[in-house]
Design an enzyme around this catalytic site. Structure first.
Site, PDB file in Angstrom:
ATOM      1  N   GLY A   1       0.835  -1.194   0.000  1.00  0.00           N
ATOM      2  CA  GLY A   1       0.000   0.000   0.000  1.00  0.00           C
ATOM      3  C   GLY A   1       0.873   1.249   0.000  1.00  0.00           C
ATOM      4  O   GLY A   1       2.113   1.144   0.015  1.00  0.00           O
ATOM      5  N   ASP A   2       0.239   2.403  -0.081  1.00  0.00           N
ATOM      6  CA  ASP A   2       0.954   3.691  -0.074  1.00  0.00           C
ATOM      7  C   ASP A   2       1.936   3.820  -1.239  1.00  0.00           C
ATOM      8  O   ASP A   2       2.972   4.472  -1.114  1.00  0.00           O
ATOM      9  CB  ASP A   2       1.705   3.906   1.260  1.00  0.00           C
ATOM     10  CG  ASP A   2       0.811   3.673   2.456  1.00  0.00           C
ATOM     11  OD1 ASP A   2      -0.340   4.148   2.401  1.00  0.00           O
ATOM     12  OD2 ASP A   2       1.245   3.019   3.415  1.00  0.00           O
TER      13      ASP A   2
ATOM     14  N   ASP B   1      11.894  10.269  -7.542  1.00  0.00           N
ATOM     15  CA  ASP B   1      12.642  11.478  -7.184  1.00  0.00           C
ATOM     16  C   ASP B   1      13.213  11.382  -5.768  1.00  0.00           C
ATOM     17  O   ASP B   1      14.268  11.944  -5.466  1.00  0.00           O
ATOM     18  CB  ASP B   1      11.738  12.720  -7.277  1.00  0.00           C
ATOM     19  CG  ASP B   1      10.464  12.550  -6.464  1.00  0.00           C
ATOM     20  OD1 ASP B   1       9.728  11.575  -6.723  1.00  0.00           O
ATOM     21  OD2 ASP B   1      10.218  13.363  -5.553  1.00  0.00           O
TER      22      ASP B   1
ATOM     23  N   THR C   1      -4.424  -6.679   5.449  1.00  0.00           N
ATOM     24  CA  THR C   1      -5.795  -6.211   5.669  1.00  0.00           C
ATOM     25  C   THR C   1      -6.785  -7.343   5.434  1.00  0.00           C
ATOM     26  O   THR C   1      -6.386  -8.479   5.170  1.00  0.00           O
ATOM     27  CB  THR C   1      -6.082  -4.968   4.798  1.00  0.00           C
ATOM     28  OG1 THR C   1      -7.301  -4.374   5.242  1.00  0.00           O
ATOM     29  CG2 THR C   1      -6.175  -5.298   3.310  1.00  0.00           C
TER      30      THR C   1
ATOM     31  N   SER D   1       6.485   8.754 -12.015  1.00  0.00           N
ATOM     32  CA  SER D   1       6.062   9.908 -11.237  1.00  0.00           C
ATOM     33  C   SER D   1       7.266  10.449 -10.471  1.00  0.00           C
ATOM     34  O   SER D   1       7.915   9.718  -9.733  1.00  0.00           O
ATOM     35  CB  SER D   1       4.942   9.481 -10.291  1.00  0.00           C
ATOM     36  OG  SER D   1       4.689  10.518  -9.378  1.00  0.00           O
TER      37      SER D   1
ATOM     38  N   GLY E   1      -1.097   8.719  10.491  1.00  0.00           N
ATOM     39  CA  GLY E   1       0.022   9.603  10.824  1.00  0.00           C
ATOM     40  C   GLY E   1       1.236   8.845  11.353  1.00  0.00           C
ATOM     41  O   GLY E   1       2.264   9.443  11.673  1.00  0.00           O
TER      42      GLY E   1
ATOM     43  N   GLN F   1      -4.920  -0.293  -0.672  1.00  0.00           N
ATOM     44  CA  GLN F   1      -3.860  -1.107  -0.042  1.00  0.00           C
ATOM     45  C   GLN F   1      -2.938  -1.675  -1.134  1.00  0.00           C
ATOM     46  O   GLN F   1      -2.725  -1.006  -2.117  1.00  0.00           O
ATOM     47  CB  GLN F   1      -4.464  -2.223   0.831  1.00  0.00           C
ATOM     48  CG  GLN F   1      -5.131  -1.708   2.115  1.00  0.00           C
ATOM     49  CD  GLN F   1      -6.526  -1.181   1.919  1.00  0.00           C
ATOM     50  OE1 GLN F   1      -7.355  -1.830   1.329  1.00  0.00           O
ATOM     51  NE2 GLN F   1      -6.800  -0.004   2.405  1.00  0.00           N
TER      52      GLN F   1
ATOM     53  N   GLY G   1      -5.654   5.758   2.249  1.00  0.00           N
ATOM     54  CA  GLY G   1      -5.410   7.198   2.286  1.00  0.00           C
ATOM     55  C   GLY G   1      -4.803   7.580   0.954  1.00  0.00           C
ATOM     56  O   GLY G   1      -3.634   7.328   0.716  1.00  0.00           O
ATOM     57  N   HIS G   2      -5.630   8.098   0.061  1.00  0.00           N
ATOM     58  CA  HIS G   2      -5.148   8.409  -1.282  1.00  0.00           C
ATOM     59  C   HIS G   2      -5.001   9.923  -1.436  1.00  0.00           C
ATOM     60  O   HIS G   2      -5.955  10.662  -1.254  1.00  0.00           O
ATOM     61  CB  HIS G   2      -6.113   7.840  -2.333  1.00  0.00           C
ATOM     62  CG  HIS G   2      -6.107   6.336  -2.365  1.00  0.00           C
ATOM     63  ND1 HIS G   2      -6.998   5.592  -3.077  1.00  0.00           N
ATOM     64  CD2 HIS G   2      -5.297   5.446  -1.744  1.00  0.00           C
ATOM     65  CE1 HIS G   2      -6.736   4.297  -2.899  1.00  0.00           C
ATOM     66  NE2 HIS G   2      -5.708   4.193  -2.098  1.00  0.00           N
TER      67      HIS G   2
ATOM     68  N   LYS H   1      -1.144   5.205  -5.446  1.00  0.00           N
ATOM     69  CA  LYS H   1      -2.259   4.831  -6.338  1.00  0.00           C
ATOM     70  C   LYS H   1      -3.227   5.993  -6.550  1.00  0.00           C
ATOM     71  O   LYS H   1      -3.807   6.115  -7.608  1.00  0.00           O
ATOM     72  CB  LYS H   1      -3.041   3.643  -5.758  1.00  0.00           C
ATOM     73  CG  LYS H   1      -2.245   2.354  -5.752  1.00  0.00           C
ATOM     74  CD  LYS H   1      -3.040   1.215  -5.152  1.00  0.00           C
ATOM     75  CE  LYS H   1      -3.396   1.441  -3.710  1.00  0.00           C
ATOM     76  NZ  LYS H   1      -2.245   1.541  -2.786  1.00  0.00           N
TER      77      LYS H   1
HETATM   78  P1  IMP Z   1      -6.753  -2.685   8.563  1.00  0.00           P
HETATM   79  O1  IMP Z   1      -6.898  -2.666   7.085  1.00  0.00           O
HETATM   80  O2  IMP Z   1      -7.134  -1.397   9.233  1.00  0.00           O
HETATM   81  O3  IMP Z   1      -7.426  -3.876   9.177  1.00  0.00           O
HETATM   82  O4  IMP Z   1      -5.173  -2.862   8.898  1.00  0.00           O
HETATM   83  C1  IMP Z   1      -4.481  -4.072   8.591  1.00  0.00           C
HETATM   84  C2  IMP Z   1      -3.066  -3.783   8.125  1.00  0.00           C
HETATM   85  O5  IMP Z   1      -3.095  -3.186   6.846  1.00  0.00           O
HETATM   86  C3  IMP Z   1      -2.296  -2.830   9.029  1.00  0.00           C
HETATM   87  O6  IMP Z   1      -0.934  -3.224   9.054  1.00  0.00           O
HETATM   88  C4  IMP Z   1      -2.439  -1.488   8.327  1.00  0.00           C
HETATM   89  O7  IMP Z   1      -1.400  -0.608   8.638  1.00  0.00           O
HETATM   90  C5  IMP Z   1      -2.409  -1.924   6.876  1.00  0.00           C
HETATM   91  N1  IMP Z   1      -3.134  -1.025   5.979  1.00  0.00           N
HETATM   92  C6  IMP Z   1      -4.462  -0.924   5.826  1.00  0.00           C
HETATM   93  N2  IMP Z   1      -4.760  -0.018   4.881  1.00  0.00           N
HETATM   94  C7  IMP Z   1      -3.602   0.453   4.416  1.00  0.00           C
HETATM   95  C8  IMP Z   1      -3.267   1.408   3.390  1.00  0.00           C
HETATM   96  O8  IMP Z   1      -4.110   1.976   2.711  1.00  0.00           O
HETATM   97  N3  IMP Z   1      -1.939   1.621   3.198  1.00  0.00           N
HETATM   98  C9  IMP Z   1      -0.981   0.959   3.912  1.00  0.00           C
HETATM   99  N4  IMP Z   1      -1.257   0.071   4.851  1.00  0.00           N
HETATM  100  C10 IMP Z   1      -2.548  -0.187   5.119  1.00  0.00           C
END
Ligand code: IMP
Length: 430
Positions: free
Chosen positions: A12-13, A332, A238, A418, A301, A223, A40-41, A16
């Site tokens: 994730g992150d 970059d 997740t 990017s 955060g 994710q 978090g997009h 996207k």
């Molecule tokens: P949950 O999705 O809140 O149940 O979290 C499960 C795991 O997925 C945790 O380690 C979160 O930090 C990770 N996680 C969930 N959504 C994201 C995302 O959008 N980006 C990065 N990590 C995520």
């Protein structure tokens, strides 16, 4: 296009949100297919920065439909807050649609998420505490609340009368003290139903019709592959399937209608939450990536763990998603490092491993085997924008070597590069 899926290839992150917004220019519909407000997009347009947790990143392009598909879990309080926020910034949000079959995150899901995490010890995933796992658990357990139930007060009442007393017992059994009141939840959530009703549709009908008419549909994943419930680092990921196949189930579209899968690859690796991470850096290089890359969770955060790019992870992602092209983001951020490493294989127990292991014990014991690359100098945003305007061949030679290596190793072409958060800091390769 016409059917193109955007998925994360790492934890994730990967960026996207920006890539989806960029690709949305050619799309008629943008649809999110899984996850919820754990995502978090970030989308930056000029000076305006938008952080979406639930709304599809295409929402800012008012001439396209932005759909929350059936595979998403929806917290109505977050949905309404994001809609309100966008309206306040002058975006009408008339293009939003929400699937009638999407499941709803209820207050007890958030309570149970927190209580379970506290009890899980070593099995703790470090969740975002948004109630995602408990909501998907109820979906599979067949006692979830769907959007269609929110807008039918009678059905909602009948379901809550059964569910809430059981959830109360579960909360108490987990050591919680919070009291649930069926009547209060019913009133609150049916009022959300009333507000959301105007957006609610059978989204599978809309999406299939558009595809049959030759329109372009962009499926926005949340994710990443390595957080996927089936193919991720179980149990540290997740609770939804984050891979391309999930785009079909999460929207009600058959496989023949999708022809492209764009994998988003961050030029290094980052991770929030717990679990093994073979290329993690705990030195000044890790610090460089975290600080220059702004690697702090958009949703929570929390500082993200950072490390070198991992080809074992990426080859796996290319396979399980059948990637047809790549978007490499945040390249970059590597600027200013003398040497850049890429993990090509793992070493475990004296053996070389080139396939991502299922066992978390094995993964935790894997040592990365690295190949090194020359770095390139650090540049400011203006310089990157200028290079992006000139195109791929204006990029530093060392960076192009790094990109060529990625595409050769994975066997998938790099289509988008990017070099910064803004739309203009993007290069599309012919
Ligand atoms: P949950 O999705 O809140 O149940 O979290 C499960 C795991 O997925 C945790 O380690 C979160 O930090 C990770 N996680 C969930 N959504 C994201 C995302 O959008 N980006 C990065 N990590 C995520």
């Amino acid at each position: 296009m016409p059917g193109r899926i955007v998925v994360g290839t790492q934890f994730g992150d990967e960026g996207k949100g920006k890539v989806t917004d960029y690709c949305a220019e050619e799309a008629d519909i943008v649809v999110r297919f899984q996850g919820g407000n754990n995502a978090g997009h970030t989308v930056r347009i000029g000076e305006e920065v938008h952080r979406f947790h639930l709304l599809p990143s295409g929402i800012l392009r008012s001439d396209k439909l932005a759909i929350i598909g059936n595979g998403v879990v929806v917290d109505p309080t977050v949905l309404l807050r994001e809609v309100e926020d966008l309206r306040g910034r002058g975006h009408p949000v008339d293009n939003l649609r929400v699937s009638d079959r999407a499941h709803v995150i209820m207050p007890y899901h958030k309570i149970i998420d927190g209580l379970e995490e506290e009890l899980k010890g070593k099995m703790k995933a470090g969740t975002t505490m948004r109630g995602i796992g408990p909501c998907y658990t109820d979906k599979v357990g067949r006692w979830g609340i769907r959007i269609v139930d929110l807008i039918d007060k009678q059905v909602l009442k009948e379901k809550l009368d059964v569910i809430v007393p059981i959830k109360q017992r579960i909360i108490e059994a987990l050591g919680g003290t919070k009291r649930l009141d069926t009547e209060t939840i019913w009133k609150e959530y049916s009022s959300y139903g009333k507000e959301i009703e105007k957006y609610v549709v059978d989204s599978s009908v809309l999406i299939n019709k558009a595809l049959d008419e030759g329109k372009n549909v962009l499926f926005e994943g949340a994710q990443g592959t390595h957080l996927c419930i089936d193919f991720g680092i179980y149990p540290y990921g997740t609770s939804s399937d984050c891979i391309a196949g999930s785009a079909l189930i999460g929207t009600g579209v058959g496989p023949g209608k999708v022809n492209e899968v764009l994998g988003v690859v961050k030029a290094y690796t980052s991770r929030v939450g717990t679990g093994p991470f073979p290329t993690e850096l705990k030195d000044k290089n890790g610090e460089h990536l975290r600080e220059r890359g702004g690697e702090y969770g958009t949703t929570t955060g929390r500082p993200r763990r950072c490390g070198w790019l991992d080809m074992v992870m990426l080859r796996y992602s290319a396979r399980v998603n059948a990637l047809t092209s790549l978007a490499v983001t945040k390249i970059d951020v590597l600027g200013g490092l003398d040497r850049i490493k890429v993990c090509t294989e793992y070493e475990h127990d004296g053996k070389v491993i080139s396939e991502f292991p299922a066992s978390m014990r094995v993964l935790a014991e894997c040592r990365p085997k690295y190949r090194e690359f020359d770095g390139w100098k650090e540049r400011g945003s203006k310089e990157w924008t200028e290079l992006a305007r000139k195109g791929y061949h204006a990029l530093p030679g060392q960076m192009r070597a790094y990109l060529s290596f990625i595409e050769e190793e994975i066997g998938v072409p790099v289509e988008i590069i990017s070099v910064g958060p803004a739309r203009e800091e993007t290069i599309t390769r012919e």
